[in-house]
Scaffold this active site. Structure first.
Site, PDB file in Angstrom:
ATOM      1  N   GLU A 322      34.541  33.131  47.460  1.00  0.00           N
ATOM      2  CA  GLU A 322      34.574  33.576  46.252  1.00  0.00           C
ATOM      3  C   GLU A 322      33.071  33.533  45.679  1.00  0.00           C
ATOM      4  O   GLU A 322      32.691  34.420  45.074  1.00  0.00           O
ATOM      5  CB  GLU A 322      35.458  32.829  45.269  1.00  0.00           C
ATOM      6  CG  GLU A 322      37.024  32.907  45.553  1.00  0.00           C
ATOM      7  CD  GLU A 322      37.490  34.239  45.363  1.00  0.00           C
ATOM      8  OE1 GLU A 322      38.691  34.205  45.526  1.00  0.00           O
ATOM      9  OE2 GLU A 322      36.765  34.913  44.490  1.00  0.00           O
ATOM     10  N   ARG A 326      31.065  37.027  45.097  1.00  0.00           N
ATOM     11  CA  ARG A 326      30.754  37.195  43.370  1.00  0.00           C
ATOM     12  C   ARG A 326      29.347  36.862  43.189  1.00  0.00           C
ATOM     13  O   ARG A 326      28.562  37.682  42.582  1.00  0.00           O
ATOM     14  CB  ARG A 326      31.770  36.365  42.652  1.00  0.00           C
ATOM     15  CG  ARG A 326      33.239  36.674  42.626  1.00  0.00           C
ATOM     16  CD  ARG A 326      33.992  36.040  41.850  1.00  0.00           C
ATOM     17  NE  ARG A 326      35.491  35.965  42.312  1.00  0.00           N
ATOM     18  CZ  ARG A 326      36.494  36.093  41.545  1.00  0.00           C
ATOM     19  NH1 ARG A 326      36.359  36.328  40.156  1.00  0.00           N
ATOM     20  NH2 ARG A 326      37.556  36.037  41.802  1.00  0.00           N
ATOM     21  N   ASP A 455      43.270  40.887  54.035  1.00  0.00           N
ATOM     22  CA  ASP A 455      42.898  42.653  53.512  1.00  0.00           C
ATOM     23  C   ASP A 455      41.396  42.743  53.835  1.00  0.00           C
ATOM     24  O   ASP A 455      41.332  43.863  54.635  1.00  0.00           O
ATOM     25  CB  ASP A 455      42.992  42.736  52.117  1.00  0.00           C
ATOM     26  CG  ASP A 455      42.471  41.733  51.147  1.00  0.00           C
ATOM     27  OD1 ASP A 455      42.031  40.500  51.710  1.00  0.00           O
ATOM     28  OD2 ASP A 455      42.395  42.061  49.993  1.00  0.00           O
ATOM     29  N   GLU A 590      41.475  47.848  42.929  1.00  0.00           N
ATOM     30  CA  GLU A 590      41.574  48.433  44.338  1.00  0.00           C
ATOM     31  C   GLU A 590      41.947  49.844  44.272  1.00  0.00           C
ATOM     32  O   GLU A 590      41.460  50.771  44.974  1.00  0.00           O
ATOM     33  CB  GLU A 590      42.755  47.590  45.213  1.00  0.00           C
ATOM     34  CG  GLU A 590      42.206  46.062  45.403  1.00  0.00           C
ATOM     35  CD  GLU A 590      42.180  45.181  44.527  1.00  0.00           C
ATOM     36  OE1 GLU A 590      41.503  44.289  44.832  1.00  0.00           O
ATOM     37  OE2 GLU A 590      43.103  45.422  43.733  1.00  0.00           O
ATOM     38  N   THR A 679      33.097  43.524  48.948  1.00  0.00           N
ATOM     39  CA  THR A 679      34.642  43.414  48.499  1.00  0.00           C
ATOM     40  C   THR A 679      34.426  43.301  47.104  1.00  0.00           C
ATOM     41  O   THR A 679      35.775  43.177  46.682  1.00  0.00           O
ATOM     42  CB  THR A 679      35.313  42.590  49.306  1.00  0.00           C
ATOM     43  OG1 THR A 679      36.893  43.034  49.265  1.00  0.00           O
ATOM     44  CG2 THR A 679      35.038  41.161  49.054  1.00  0.00           C
TER      45      THR A 679
END
Length: 692
Positions: A322, A326, A455, A590, A679
């Site tokens: 994360e 980010r 994913d 998404e 992502t």
């Protein structure tokens, strides 16, 4: 000497046959009446007059009070478009080493002199100012939190946590779970894994609803007014839509600035904040979005906070994945767009503090690292890491090596990809969801999904290949094999409407369950086809994009649930079935991400129209009047969608950014020939091809 007192009465205690004590209540009532009668006539008249006066005032004030409770206040807001064109800036730097497994390093080049530090962006006005008047809500919407069973509302650091199961979660982003082996658990408690900021339970929803008791006092005032309906009743012109996205960002930013400045997340209903790592996640996630939208004033105040307040020298455990996607990704992308050395310096500081995570026997990184102490560890209850977590940090660490000319970052993440490439336990390119940091082997084998916990592994196979100039053949081979495995094992069609979807496989048993997270796949397939991969990838992308759209339009609010199940029976029923525990919407990106790719490559305006409807419904059901947007509990209830009092950082970092890019006519704005998105939607430059 006193004689004993004389008693001339008898004391009796009375009781009824059923043992009820006698308390002489009638006598007391008579005493109250006697006291009233003892008042003078004037006193009694005054008291009666005052009571009558209060009653009259109450009747007169009731209509206005009731109207305030219903939140029927009319609000006006004016938008001033300020569309700007972005001129991306990036240093001309070569990769530190070639990532093709077994390929010798290419020559190292030092960075060319970059632009002046702190230079203003090159911005050009693109359109006229168009005032758009915000219309008041036309319907009365009341956000009443459903009285459901409460669960602990755990956040990070994101990794596996103890949690109870509810039903059949979601990603990383922006708190979430996994079933161990075909319905069995390691012990009596299920585990959850934090993934993209939402909790996933075993085959179930990402995050439990907040406790009603916990929020009751703070939420009441905010619930007095329904979510505002955004001023979207305008023509479908590009400038109108772009300005509507800008206004949505400004509104979200206002809530964050007013109530959560410098903290990780906004709680818009209670007008407070949530802390995950204490690194200002929302602010850093939003930096490049503000730059792209031309919101220079907001960007400047955020930059000041980064310069003066952001420090990584703190005793706090952060999640490697994360924090990488980010914070590290946000800093690197902002550096490339602005040329401001401040962001690269911060990125270098953070990157070096994350490196202890890779000090494991297998070189598979731990999920958690203390950036102040320089220590790392797995969760207390397992030595596993989530596969997507350890294979979705490569774009950022590779780019950090390229910019700093320090190979350690790229070498560390390259080792992970080498190991995963050669591991047994795959099925036609599909990978299990967990990997052990001690043995370096897959665990919980036989369970395959393109949703939570796996994913972005597939996404980063393709994107690393593109980032590196399409030279790393092993990454491409793994991606192509995996897409064939998806088509062979996971793709099915519904019975009623013949919708194509991607399900899950658990020990050869197919489950027609699809996370909203899987809606990243149409965009990824389209990106691959655009870069020369087989044309049937684009065909599948078109079909899956239609299904992701149906996950929105078949819901009463027009917003997708977190998880959908699909009807395989040939009947007249619904294609999309949503279990009660899966009906929440976390403002995820998404679907709009894939809409952006599909429109860029096909120019089919229906994708823009679909994105426009999503934005309108976000404004209708998730916008909070005092600032910010909230995730909701029930996409099937347009009257009481149930605010969850949380605005994830990815709503500003991803969802609104992709909507803006979807509506922009400027194909050079973050051109897909020059940038690859991580992502978390942070653009990083595609490396120049090495000389032949």
């Amino acid at each position: 000497m006193y004689s004993p007192s004389r008693k001339d009465f008898i004391s009796l205690t009375l009781s009824d046959p059923h043992s009820h004590n006698y308390n002489n209540g009638k006598h007391r009532r008579q005493s109250c009446w006697r006291k009233w009668k003892q008042l003078s006539r004037l006193q009694r008249s005054i008291i009666l007059f005052l009571l009558a006066l209060l009653l009259i005032f109450g009747l007169l004030l009731y209509p206005s009070i009731a109207e305030q409770w219903r939140g029927l206040s009319v609000k006006e807001a004016w938008f001033t478009p300020n569309d700007m064109e972005l001129k991306p800036i990036g240093p001309d730097v070569k990769p530190v080493l070639d990532l093709a497994i077994g390929r010798p390093p290419v020559p190292v080049l030092r960075p060319a002199a970059g632009p002046d530090v702190g230079a203003d962006p090159v911005l050009e006005p693109k359109g006229p100012n168009i005032p758009i008047l915000a219309k008041p809500p036309t319907k009365l919407q009341s956000f009443v939190h459903p009285q459901k069973k409460s669960f602990p509302n755990k956040r990070g650091p994101p990794n596996i946590q103890k949690y109870g199961n509810v039903s059949d979660t979601a990603r990383g982003g922006k708190q979430e779970q996994e079933r161990v082996q075909d319905g069995e658990t390691e012990d009596k408690e299920k585990t959850i894994v934090s993934w993209r900021g939402a909790i996933i339970e075993a085959d179930q929803a990402t995050e439990p609803p907040p406790s009603v008791i916990e929020k009751e006092g703070a939420v009441v005032s905010a619930l007095a007014k329904p979510a505002d309906t955004a001023p979207l009743e305008v023509s479908a012109g590009t400038e109108d839509r772009l300005e509507a996205v800008r206004e949505a960002f400004r509104h979200a930013w206002k809530g964050y600035k007013d109530h959560a400045w410098g903290h990780d997340e906004l709680k818009p209903i209670s007008k407070s904040f949530g802390e995950w790592f204490g690194l200002g996640l929302t602010l850093i996630d939003s930096l490049d979005t503000m730059w792209v939208m031309g919101l220079k004033e907001e960007f400047t105040e955020a930059r000041d906070w980064v310069e003066k307040e952001l420090s990584f020298n703190k005793n706090v455990d952060v999640n490697l994945f994360e924090t990488t996607i980010r914070v590290l990704g946000g800093l690197l992308s902002t550096y490339h767009l602005t040329g401001d050395q401040l962001f690269l310096d911060k990125a270098k500081d953070l990157g070096s503090r994350l490196m202890p995570a890779f000090k494991t026997p297998s070189k598979i990184p731990f999920s958690d690292v203390n950036i102040g102490k320089g220590t790392a560890h797995p969760p207390r209850w397992t030595s596993d890491s989530t596969l997507a977590e350890v294979t979705s940090i490569q774009l950022e660490f590779r780019e950090l090596s390229r910019l700093t000319q320090e190979a350690q970052y790229q070498e560390a993440v390259n080792e992970v990809m080498k190991l995963v490439h050669s591991l047994p336990g795959k099925q036609d390119g599909l990978v299990p969801m967990f990997i052990n940091t001690n043995s370096g082997q897959f665990t919980h084998k036989g369970v395959f999904t393109l949703g939570a916990r796996a994913d972005s592994y597939y996404e980063y196979l393709l994107k690393q290949w593109i980032q590196g100039g399409k030279t790393e053949d092993v990454l491409l081979e793994d991606y192509l094999q995996a897409m064939e495995g998806v088509k062979k094992h996971l793709v099915r069609q519904t019975g009623p409407g013949r919708l194509t979807f991607v399900g899950e496989l658990s020990h050869n048993r197919f489950n027609p369950k699809m996370d909203h997270l899987v809606c990243f796949l149409p965009g990824t397939l389209a990106l691959g086809a655009h870069n020369g991969l087989p044309g049937d990838h684009m065909d599948l992308a078109v079909q899956l994009m239609e299904t992701c759209h149906e996950m929105y339009v078949q819901m009463e609010t027009g917003l997708s649930p977190e998880i959908a199940h699909f009807n395989l029976q040939a009947s007249d029923g619904h294609d999309v079935v949503v279990k009660p525990a899966d009906r929440h919407n976390l403002l995820r990106p998404e679907t709009v991400e894939s809409l952006f790719y599909m429109y860029r490559f096909t120019k089919d305006t229906k994708y823009r129209d679909w994105g426009w409807e999503i934005l309108k419904n976000f404004n209708k059901y998730a916008k909070v009047s005092s600032g910010g947007y909230t995730s909701i509990n029930n996409v099937r209830d347009p009257v009481n969608p149930g605010p969850r009092d949380k605005m994830e950082s990815f709503f500003l970092g991803e969802t609104l950014k992709y909507l803006y890019l979807l509506f922009s006519d400027d194909t050079e704005l973050l051109s897909l020939e020059k940038f690859i998105f991580n992502t978390e939607a942070h653009p990083l430059p595609i490396w120049p091809s090495p000389p032949k």
